[in-house]
Design a protein around this motif. Structure first.
Motif, PDB file in Angstrom:
ATOM      1  N   ARG A  91       0.826  -1.211   0.000  1.00 45.86           N
ATOM      2  CA  ARG A  91       0.000   0.000   0.000  1.00 45.86           C
ATOM      3  C   ARG A  91       0.860   1.260   0.000  1.00 45.86           C
ATOM      4  N   LEU A  92       2.102   1.137   0.419  1.00 43.63           N
ATOM      5  CA  LEU A  92       2.982   2.292   0.616  1.00 43.63           C
ATOM      6  C   LEU A  92       3.645   2.725  -0.680  1.00 43.63           C
ATOM      7  N   ARG A  93       3.555   4.024  -0.978  1.00 44.98           N
ATOM      8  CA  ARG A  93       4.360   4.609  -2.040  1.00 44.98           C
ATOM      9  C   ARG A  93       5.635   5.211  -1.447  1.00 44.98           C
ATOM     10  N   ARG A  94       5.472   6.006  -0.385  1.00 45.04           N
ATOM     11  CA  ARG A  94       6.644   6.648   0.208  1.00 45.04           C
ATOM     12  C   ARG A  94       6.323   7.111   1.629  1.00 45.04           C
ATOM     13  N   VAL A  95       7.326   7.063   2.480  1.00 44.79           N
ATOM     14  CA  VAL A  95       7.250   7.660   3.809  1.00 44.79           C
ATOM     15  C   VAL A  95       7.856   9.059   3.727  1.00 44.79           C
ATOM     16  N   VAL A  96       7.229  10.006   4.383  1.00 43.68           N
ATOM     17  CA  VAL A  96       7.775  11.360   4.476  1.00 43.68           C
ATOM     18  C   VAL A  96       7.826  11.752   5.951  1.00 43.68           C
ATOM     19  N   TYR A  97       9.008  12.092   6.402  1.00 40.73           N
ATOM     20  CA  TYR A  97       9.187  12.608   7.756  1.00 40.73           C
ATOM     21  C   TYR A  97       9.333  14.123   7.683  1.00 40.73           C
ATOM     22  N   VAL A  98       8.441  14.837   8.325  1.00 39.54           N
ATOM     23  CA  VAL A  98       8.478  16.301   8.321  1.00 39.54           C
ATOM     24  C   VAL A  98       9.131  16.766   9.617  1.00 39.54           C
ATOM     25  N   ASP A  99      10.439  17.003   9.544  1.00 42.02           N
ATOM     26  CA  ASP A  99      11.219  17.465  10.696  1.00 42.02           C
ATOM     27  C   ASP A  99      10.895  16.627  11.934  1.00 42.02           C
ATOM     28  N   SER A 100      10.905  15.325  11.756  1.00 38.98           N
ATOM     29  CA  SER A 100      10.342  14.450  12.790  1.00 38.98           C
ATOM     30  C   SER A 100      11.380  13.551  13.449  1.00 38.98           C
ATOM     31  N   ASN A 101      10.928  12.946  14.517  1.00 36.94           N
ATOM     32  CA  ASN A 101      11.668  11.859  15.142  1.00 36.94           C
ATOM     33  C   ASN A 101      11.502  10.601  14.305  1.00 36.94           C
ATOM     34  N   VAL A 102      12.405   9.656  14.486  1.00 34.23           N
ATOM     35  CA  VAL A 102      12.277   8.358  13.821  1.00 34.23           C
ATOM     36  C   VAL A 102      12.352   7.258  14.880  1.00 34.23           C
ATOM     37  N   ALA A 103      11.687   6.160  14.585  1.00 31.41           N
ATOM     38  CA  ALA A 103      11.599   5.068  15.554  1.00 31.41           C
ATOM     39  C   ALA A 103      12.895   4.267  15.619  1.00 31.41           C
ATOM     40  N   THR A 104      13.233   3.835  16.817  1.00 29.30           N
ATOM     41  CA  THR A 104      14.297   2.858  17.045  1.00 29.30           C
ATOM     42  C   THR A 104      13.681   1.673  17.766  1.00 29.30           C
ATOM     43  N   ASP A 105      13.867   0.495  17.231  1.00 26.56           N
ATOM     44  CA  ASP A 105      13.232  -0.690  17.793  1.00 26.56           C
ATOM     45  C   ASP A 105      13.598  -0.847  19.270  1.00 26.56           C
ATOM     46  N   GLY A 106      12.575  -0.997  20.109  1.00 26.89           N
ATOM     47  CA  GLY A 106      12.792  -1.192  21.533  1.00 26.89           C
ATOM     48  C   GLY A 106      13.031   0.073  22.322  1.00 26.89           C
ATOM     49  N   LYS A 107      12.991   1.221  21.657  1.00 28.83           N
ATOM     50  CA  LYS A 107      13.237   2.506  22.318  1.00 28.83           C
ATOM     51  C   LYS A 107      12.000   3.389  22.225  1.00 28.83           C
ATOM     52  N   SER A 108      11.796   4.187  23.250  1.00 27.38           N
ATOM     53  CA  SER A 108      10.670   5.114  23.258  1.00 27.38           C
ATOM     54  C   SER A 108      11.100   6.483  22.753  1.00 27.38           C
ATOM     55  N   PHE A 109      10.140   7.370  22.605  1.00 24.15           N
ATOM     56  CA  PHE A 109      10.390   8.754  22.196  1.00 24.15           C
ATOM     57  C   PHE A 109      11.383   9.437  23.139  1.00 24.15           C
ATOM     58  N   ILE A 110      11.226   9.220  24.436  1.00 31.58           N
ATOM     59  CA  ILE A 110      12.070   9.929  25.392  1.00 31.58           C
ATOM     60  C   ILE A 110      13.364   9.187  25.728  1.00 31.58           C
ATOM     61  N   ASP A 111      13.533   7.984  25.209  1.00 30.74           N
ATOM     62  CA  ASP A 111      14.759   7.248  25.505  1.00 30.74           C
ATOM     63  C   ASP A 111      15.993   7.935  24.939  1.00 30.74           C
ATOM     64  N   GLY A 112      15.810   8.680  23.867  1.00 32.96           N
ATOM     65  CA  GLY A 112      16.949   9.356  23.263  1.00 32.96           C
ATOM     66  C   GLY A 112      17.284  10.696  23.894  1.00 32.96           C
ATOM     67  N   TRP A 113      16.523  11.104  24.886  1.00 36.03           N
ATOM     68  CA  TRP A 113      16.761  12.384  25.540  1.00 36.03           C
ATOM     69  C   TRP A 113      17.909  12.267  26.547  1.00 36.03           C
ATOM     70  N   SER A 114      18.447  13.401  26.920  1.00 33.64           N
ATOM     71  CA  SER A 114      19.454  13.418  27.977  1.00 33.64           C
ATOM     72  C   SER A 114      18.805  13.011  29.291  1.00 33.64           C
ATOM     73  N   GLU A 115      19.635  12.627  30.250  1.00 34.93           N
ATOM     74  CA  GLU A 115      19.105  12.241  31.561  1.00 34.93           C
ATOM     75  C   GLU A 115      18.307  13.382  32.184  1.00 34.93           C
ATOM     76  N   GLU A 116      18.809  14.600  32.019  1.00 28.37           N
ATOM     77  CA  GLU A 116      18.123  15.771  32.574  1.00 28.37           C
ATOM     78  C   GLU A 116      16.780  16.002  31.864  1.00 28.37           C
ATOM     79  N   GLY A 117      16.790  15.898  30.535  1.00 28.13           N
ATOM     80  CA  GLY A 117      15.569  16.112  29.779  1.00 28.13           C
ATOM     81  C   GLY A 117      14.513  15.071  30.076  1.00 28.13           C
ATOM     82  N   ARG A 118      14.961  13.835  30.212  1.00 28.06           N
ATOM     83  CA  ARG A 118      14.005  12.759  30.519  1.00 28.06           C
ATOM     84  C   ARG A 118      13.399  12.963  31.898  1.00 28.06           C
TER      85      ARG A 118
END
Length: 233
Positions: A91-118
């Protein structure tokens, strides 16, 4: 003709894409705007987790029996969009990320943040009963937004459900294998994040740039529409 499926970022609903979606339809394409569970008119949803947001996107595509899908995710929603893109097959023609985060398997949105930010965002979730509060007017300064646009975002934005940013992503295919365009909005940083730069090494990925801020659907809707039309070919 392409079928554009447009997914907004944190705190926003489908309404954020109104101007761009209308312009795409005027050019003969179809545009489907998605509100993720727990936000805007779906604020009272029972399930607001990361997996549910993936299901929201997949359902928008499968329930409408869409093919030739250009699946676009802005900011936070790049994480559920990438997972959904891996699930919808031909069904997919193309994915478009608009200045976005990208997924990492097994990681959450906030896992990539600094300890202070999290610690900061986890503290906010505790204070608000599990929701990430919307930004303030000051946070939108220097992002190419008019005062009217900022006022609309502040008026219509809703708290973002905490489970969606704390639960891990689950990828069924590597993101690098999917046909993808990453749009970097240059007023929100000149370079993509390191994980995006790594993905851009894939021959399936390409980089585009737009000289505006992090919310181009509000700051430069005509330019963003033109970019989407180019992606659709």
């Amino acid at each position: 003709m392409a079928n554009f499926v447009l997914v907004p970022g944190a705190w926003l609903g489908a309404w954020a894409w109104d101007e761009v979606a209308e312009a795409l339809r005027a050019e003969g394409h179809r545009a489907y705007q998605v509100t993720l569970s727990g936000l805007a008119e779906r604020a009272d949803a029972d399930n607001m987790g990361q997996a549910q947001h993936v299901a929201d996107v997949v359902s928008a595509i499968e329930d409408n029996d869409l093919y030739d899908v250009v699946l676009a995710g802005h900011s936070y929603s790049g994480i559920p969009v990438g997972q959904a893109a891996a699930l919808i097959g031909d069904r997919l023609r193309r994915v478009v990320y608009v200045d976005s985060n990208v997924a990492t398997d097994g990681k959450s949105f906030i896992d990539g943040w600094s300890e202070e930010g999290r610690a900061w965002v986890e503290g906010q979730l505790k204070e608000t009963g599990g929701f990430w509060p919307p930004l303030t007017a000051e946070d939108y300064v220097g992002q190419d937004l008019s005062d009217d646009a900022i006022a609309v975002i502040l008026e219509r934005g809703t708290p973002h459900p905490g489970p969606s940013i704390s639960e891990p992503a689950q990828l069924t295919r590597p993101l690098a294998d999917l046909p993808t365009t990453y749009l970097k909005c240059l007023m929100d940083g000149a370079q993509p994040s390191s994980d995006v730069q790594e993905l851009l090494k894939s021959p399936s990925w390409e980089l585009a740039e737009l000289p505006t801020g992090h919310w181009p659907m509000f700051s430069q809707p005509a330019a963003l529409t033109k970019f989407f039309l180019g992606v659709a070919g």
